[in-house]
Write a protein that holds these residues in place. Structure first.
Motif, PDB file in Angstrom:
ATOM      1  N   LEU A 277      42.503  -5.481  18.963  1.00  0.00           N
ATOM      2  CA  LEU A 277      42.915  -4.711  20.247  1.00  0.00           C
ATOM      3  C   LEU A 277      44.320  -4.634  20.255  1.00  0.00           C
ATOM      4  CD1 LEU A 277      41.960  -2.518  22.139  1.00  0.00           C
ATOM      5  CD2 LEU A 277      41.961  -4.515  24.015  1.00  0.00           C
TER       6      LEU A 277
ATOM      7  N   LEU B 267      32.088   1.782  15.432  1.00  0.00           N
ATOM      8  CA  LEU B 267      32.540   1.806  16.817  1.00  0.00           C
ATOM      9  C   LEU B 267      32.404   3.207  17.404  1.00  0.00           C
ATOM     10  CD1 LEU B 267      34.228   0.307  19.256  1.00  0.00           C
ATOM     11  CD2 LEU B 267      36.216   1.419  18.177  1.00  0.00           C
TER      12      LEU B 267
ATOM     13  N   CYS C   1      30.834  -6.755  24.353  1.00  0.00           N
ATOM     14  CA  CYS C   1      31.407  -5.426  24.811  1.00  0.00           C
ATOM     15  C   CYS C   1      30.428  -5.081  26.011  1.00  0.00           C
ATOM     16  CB  CYS C   1      31.242  -4.646  23.950  1.00  0.00           C
ATOM     17  SG  CYS C   1      31.827  -2.812  24.208  1.00  0.00           S
ATOM     18  N   PRO C   2      31.212  -4.658  27.119  1.00  0.00           N
ATOM     19  CA  PRO C   2      30.309  -4.317  28.295  1.00  0.00           C
ATOM     20  C   PRO C   2      29.901  -3.061  28.472  1.00  0.00           C
ATOM     21  CG  PRO C   2      32.569  -4.575  28.834  1.00  0.00           C
ATOM     22  CD  PRO C   2      32.535  -4.995  27.353  1.00  0.00           C
ATOM     23  N   VAL C   3      30.261  -2.380  27.662  1.00  0.00           N
ATOM     24  CA  VAL C   3      29.878  -0.788  27.475  1.00  0.00           C
ATOM     25  C   VAL C   3      29.257  -0.613  26.368  1.00  0.00           C
ATOM     26  CG1 VAL C   3      31.554   0.085  29.055  1.00  0.00           C
ATOM     27  CG2 VAL C   3      32.085  -0.124  26.869  1.00  0.00           C
TER      28      VAL C   3
ATOM     29  N   TYR D  53      38.644  -3.372  27.040  1.00  0.00           N
ATOM     30  CA  TYR D  53      38.514  -4.487  27.791  1.00  0.00           C
ATOM     31  C   TYR D  53      38.800  -5.784  26.777  1.00  0.00           C
ATOM     32  CZ  TYR D  53      35.840  -2.036  31.065  1.00  0.00           C
ATOM     33  OH  TYR D  53      35.276  -0.896  31.901  1.00  0.00           O
TER      34      TYR D  53
ATOM     35  N   VAL E 243      40.772  -0.308  20.119  1.00  0.00           N
ATOM     36  CA  VAL E 243      40.386  -1.264  19.332  1.00  0.00           C
ATOM     37  C   VAL E 243      40.160  -0.978  17.707  1.00  0.00           C
ATOM     38  CG1 VAL E 243      37.658  -0.821  19.586  1.00  0.00           C
ATOM     39  CG2 VAL E 243      38.697  -3.463  19.202  1.00  0.00           C
TER      40      VAL E 243
HETATM   41  S1  SF4 Z   1      34.842  -5.267  24.402  1.00  0.00           S
HETATM   42 FE1  SF4 Z   1      34.018  -2.995  23.971  1.00  0.00          FE
HETATM   43  S2  SF4 Z   1      35.058  -1.719  25.488  1.00  0.00           S
HETATM   44 FE2  SF4 Z   1      36.419  -3.582  25.235  1.00  0.00          FE
HETATM   45  S3  SF4 Z   1      37.770  -3.216  23.562  1.00  0.00           S
HETATM   46 FE3  SF4 Z   1      35.850  -4.151  22.620  1.00  0.00          FE
HETATM   47  S4  SF4 Z   1      34.840  -2.104  21.949  1.00  0.00           S
HETATM   48 FE4  SF4 Z   1      36.311  -1.683  23.686  1.00  0.00          FE
END
Ligand code: SF4
Length: 63
Positions: free
Chosen positions: A26, A5, A54-56, A13, A32
């Motif tokens: 989370l 990560l 994951c959007p990022v 998110y 997370v």
């Molecule tokens: S989806 Fe991505 S941004 Fe959202 S909690 Fe998981 S790792 Fe973090």
């Protein structure tokens, strides 16, 4: 399969946990958590789904 990560990218998110709650967690008051760094083969599909959600693009999977 190895899981990592990029903490600095995570925006909390929670979509990874939603897609794969046996691999990602989370907590309400924290970043997370990866429940595995080496993912068992039987959870590989779920781990990949969480990473894709994951959007990022904070989650990296490698063989
Ligand atoms: S989806 Fe991505 S941004 Fe959202 S909690 Fe998981 S790792 Fe973090």
């Amino acid at each position: 399969m190895e899981l990592s990560l990029q903490q600095g990218r995570c925006e909390g998110y929670g979509l990874c946990e939603e897609a794969a709650p046996t691999v990602y967690r989370l907590p309400d008051d924290s970043d997370v958590e990866l429940l595995y760094t080496t993912v068992p083969e039987e959870l590989a599909t779920e781990a990949a789904a969480g990473a894709r959600a994951c959007p990022v693009a904070a989650i990296k999977l490698s063989r």
